[in-house]
Motif scaffolding. Structure first.
Motif, PDB file in Angstrom:
ATOM      1  N   PHE A  89     -13.577  58.533  20.512  1.00 23.38           N
ATOM      2  CA  PHE A  89     -13.165  57.052  20.603  1.00 23.38           C
ATOM      3  C   PHE A  89     -14.743  56.840  19.334  1.00 23.38           C
ATOM      4  CE2 PHE A  89     -12.045  57.560  24.645  1.00 23.38           C
ATOM      5  CZ  PHE A  89     -10.584  56.995  24.983  1.00 23.38           C
ATOM      6  N   PRO A  90     -14.033  56.026  17.929  1.00 28.43           N
ATOM      7  CA  PRO A  90     -14.309  55.063  17.749  1.00 28.43           C
ATOM      8  C   PRO A  90     -15.286  54.295  18.647  1.00 28.43           C
ATOM      9  CG  PRO A  90     -12.009  55.109  16.341  1.00 28.43           C
ATOM     10  CD  PRO A  90     -12.920  55.208  18.169  1.00 28.43           C
ATOM     11  N   GLU A  91     -16.294  53.740  17.792  1.00 28.94           N
ATOM     12  CA  GLU A  91     -17.848  53.405  18.697  1.00 28.94           C
ATOM     13  C   GLU A  91     -17.274  51.937  19.322  1.00 28.94           C
ATOM     14  OE1 GLU A  91     -22.769  52.028  18.063  1.00 28.94           O
ATOM     15  OE2 GLU A  91     -21.467  52.678  16.386  1.00 28.94           O
ATOM     16  N   ASP A  92     -16.493  51.228  18.617  1.00 26.48           N
ATOM     17  CA  ASP A  92     -16.079  49.964  18.614  1.00 26.48           C
ATOM     18  C   ASP A  92     -15.118  50.289  20.621  1.00 26.48           C
ATOM     19  OD1 ASP A  92     -14.362  50.838  17.520  1.00 26.48           O
ATOM     20  OD2 ASP A  92     -13.175  48.437  16.483  1.00 26.48           O
ATOM     21  N   GLU A  93     -14.510  51.263  19.833  1.00 31.65           N
ATOM     22  CA  GLU A  93     -12.967  51.400  20.845  1.00 31.65           C
ATOM     23  C   GLU A  93     -14.018  52.052  22.408  1.00 31.65           C
ATOM     24  OE1 GLU A  93      -9.684  53.745  19.291  1.00 31.65           O
ATOM     25  OE2 GLU A  93      -9.932  52.208  18.162  1.00 31.65           O
ATOM     26  N   PHE A  94     -15.249  53.237  21.656  1.00 31.64           N
ATOM     27  CA  PHE A  94     -15.363  53.485  23.585  1.00 31.64           C
ATOM     28  C   PHE A  94     -16.128  53.122  24.179  1.00 31.64           C
ATOM     29  CE2 PHE A  94     -19.681  55.217  24.474  1.00 31.64           C
ATOM     30  CZ  PHE A  94     -19.581  56.178  24.843  1.00 31.64           C
ATOM     31  N   ASP A  95     -17.105  51.277  23.246  1.00 38.89           N
ATOM     32  CA  ASP A  95     -17.636  50.047  23.966  1.00 38.89           C
ATOM     33  C   ASP A  95     -16.183  49.276  24.727  1.00 38.89           C
ATOM     34  OD1 ASP A  95     -20.171  50.970  23.009  1.00 38.89           O
ATOM     35  OD2 ASP A  95     -20.198  50.232  21.463  1.00 38.89           O
ATOM     36  N   ALA A  96     -15.157  49.194  24.114  1.00 39.24           N
ATOM     37  CA  ALA A  96     -14.920  48.653  24.566  1.00 39.24           C
ATOM     38  C   ALA A  96     -13.853  49.248  26.191  1.00 39.24           C
ATOM     39  CB  ALA A  96     -12.872  48.060  23.843  1.00 39.24           C
ATOM     40  N   LEU A  97     -13.401  50.676  26.081  1.00 37.97           N
ATOM     41  CA  LEU A  97     -13.472  51.506  27.033  1.00 37.97           C
ATOM     42  C   LEU A  97     -14.110  51.369  28.025  1.00 37.97           C
ATOM     43  CD1 LEU A  97     -11.689  53.998  28.232  1.00 37.97           C
ATOM     44  CD2 LEU A  97     -13.316  55.500  26.994  1.00 37.97           C
ATOM     45  N   HIS A  98     -15.134  51.735  27.706  1.00 38.04           N
ATOM     46  CA  HIS A  98     -16.418  51.095  28.618  1.00 38.04           C
ATOM     47  C   HIS A  98     -16.657  49.972  29.440  1.00 38.04           C
ATOM     48  CE1 HIS A  98     -20.514  51.440  30.556  1.00 38.04           C
ATOM     49  NE2 HIS A  98     -20.579  52.287  30.142  1.00 38.04           N
ATOM     50  N   ALA A  99     -16.767  48.654  28.795  1.00 41.91           N
ATOM     51  CA  ALA A  99     -16.085  47.393  29.823  1.00 41.91           C
ATOM     52  C   ALA A  99     -14.727  47.321  30.749  1.00 41.91           C
ATOM     53  CB  ALA A  99     -16.147  46.356  28.843  1.00 41.91           C
ATOM     54  N   GLY A 133      -8.298  61.699  40.165  1.00 37.37           N
ATOM     55  CA  GLY A 133      -9.266  62.269  40.518  1.00 37.37           C
ATOM     56  C   GLY A 133      -9.723  63.027  39.182  1.00 37.37           C
ATOM     57  N   ASN A 134      -8.731  63.224  38.235  1.00 37.32           N
ATOM     58  CA  ASN A 134      -9.107  63.605  36.999  1.00 37.32           C
ATOM     59  C   ASN A 134     -10.284  63.452  36.548  1.00 37.32           C
ATOM     60  OD1 ASN A 134      -6.685  66.113  37.194  1.00 37.32           O
ATOM     61  ND2 ASN A 134      -5.103  63.525  36.679  1.00 37.32           N
ATOM     62  N   VAL A 135     -11.622  64.377  35.882  1.00 40.30           N
ATOM     63  CA  VAL A 135     -12.102  63.710  35.100  1.00 40.30           C
ATOM     64  C   VAL A 135     -12.041  63.292  33.644  1.00 40.30           C
ATOM     65  CG1 VAL A 135     -15.020  64.654  34.895  1.00 40.30           C
ATOM     66  CG2 VAL A 135     -13.773  64.848  37.336  1.00 40.30           C
ATOM     67  N   PHE A 136     -12.759  62.709  33.287  1.00 42.93           N
ATOM     68  CA  PHE A 136     -12.370  62.565  31.600  1.00 42.93           C
ATOM     69  C   PHE A 136     -13.869  62.240  30.950  1.00 42.93           C
ATOM     70  CE2 PHE A 136      -8.642  62.030  32.575  1.00 42.93           C
ATOM     71  CZ  PHE A 136      -7.344  62.048  31.688  1.00 42.93           C
ATOM     72  N   GLU A 137     -15.051  62.411  30.009  1.00 43.62           N
ATOM     73  CA  GLU A 137     -15.476  62.016  28.792  1.00 43.62           C
ATOM     74  C   GLU A 137     -14.949  61.753  28.214  1.00 43.62           C
ATOM     75  OE1 GLU A 137     -19.009  64.460  26.721  1.00 43.62           O
ATOM     76  OE2 GLU A 137     -17.829  65.645  27.833  1.00 43.62           O
ATOM     77  N   ALA A 138     -15.543  60.852  27.778  1.00 49.05           N
ATOM     78  CA  ALA A 138     -15.271  59.719  26.644  1.00 49.05           C
ATOM     79  C   ALA A 138     -16.721  59.726  25.482  1.00 49.05           C
ATOM     80  CB  ALA A 138     -15.274  58.328  27.219  1.00 49.05           C
ATOM     81  N   ARG A 139     -16.603  59.995  24.236  1.00 49.73           N
ATOM     82  CA  ARG A 139     -18.187  59.942  23.754  1.00 49.73           C
ATOM     83  C   ARG A 139     -17.316  59.773  22.238  1.00 49.73           C
ATOM     84  NH1 ARG A 139     -19.291  65.540  22.278  1.00 49.73           N
ATOM     85  NH2 ARG A 139     -18.943  65.998  24.657  1.00 49.73           N
ATOM     86  N   HIS A 140     -18.411  59.026  21.724  1.00 49.91           N
ATOM     87  CA  HIS A 140     -18.435  58.684  19.800  1.00 49.91           C
ATOM     88  C   HIS A 140     -19.366  60.196  19.097  1.00 49.91           C
ATOM     89  CE1 HIS A 140     -21.350  55.835  19.282  1.00 49.91           C
ATOM     90  NE2 HIS A 140     -21.599  55.684  20.299  1.00 49.91           N
ATOM     91  N   TYR A 141     -18.881  59.715  18.213  1.00 50.35           N
ATOM     92  CA  TYR A 141     -20.113  60.383  17.385  1.00 50.35           C
ATOM     93  C   TYR A 141     -20.624  59.524  16.171  1.00 50.35           C
ATOM     94  CZ  TYR A 141     -17.986  64.458  18.302  1.00 50.35           C
ATOM     95  OH  TYR A 141     -17.830  65.797  20.221  1.00 50.35           O
ATOM     96  N   GLU A 142     -21.370  59.224  14.854  1.00 47.63           N
ATOM     97  CA  GLU A 142     -21.402  58.810  14.164  1.00 47.63           C
ATOM     98  C   GLU A 142     -20.782  57.427  13.814  1.00 47.63           C
ATOM     99  OE1 GLU A 142     -24.909  57.864  13.089  1.00 47.63           O
ATOM    100  OE2 GLU A 142     -24.713  59.384  14.619  1.00 47.63           O
TER     101      GLU A 142
END
Length: 142
Positions: A89-99, A133-142
């Motif tokens: 994700f882009p950084e802002d969407e990554f943070d929004a997903l986490h929230a 139970g499916n495992v996902f990783e969410a990440r963002h690059y610079e």
């Protein structure tokens, strides 16, 4: 990337309730649901969610496994373990997903830093499970 390069088209996830899974991916993860009404009306075998313009996740109901006879052993694929699927994700969407996940009391791992991926080291990443139970990783690059 050229138009003829290899790309990821879709991943099929086995789920208990495809409509509920689509709602989770829409509400918690922010992905666009596809074919949910058609699935509910019996006009589609399963719904999907759009990851991006080229990639979708198909949300296949477990009883569909008996029809997966295109290769030997395909009918036994429901519940077959996959380590995880990683979404970038882009950084802002990554943070929004986490929230959103935390707001919905979805357990999330701590952050990892500089984990290697398709685009090099990711700035941050974390893991979560969907309701099936499916495992996902969410990440963002610079």
């Amino acid at each position: 990337m050229t138009d003829n390069s290899t790309r990821l088209d879709h991943v099929v996830l086995w789920v208990r309730d495809p409509a509920a899974a689509a709602a989770f991916y829409e509400d918690a993860v922010g992905l666009e649901p596809l074919m949910v009404a058609e699935y509910a009306a019996g006009k589609a075998s399963f719904p999907s969610v759009r990851v991006n313009e080229e990639t979708i996740l198909d949300l296949a109901p477990l009883p569909l496994a008996e029809y997966m006879n295109m290769v030997p052993g395909g009918t036994e694929s429901a519940g077959h373990p996959v380590n995880h699927v990683c979404l970038s994700f882009p950084e802002d969407e990554f943070d929004a997903l986490h929230a959103r996940l935390e707001e919905r009391s979805v357990s999330v791992s701590g952050f990892s830093y500089d984990a290697s991926g398709a685009r090099g080291p990711a700035k941050r990443s974390f893991y979560f499970r969907d309701p099936d139970g499916n495992v996902f990783e969410a990440r963002h690059y610079e």
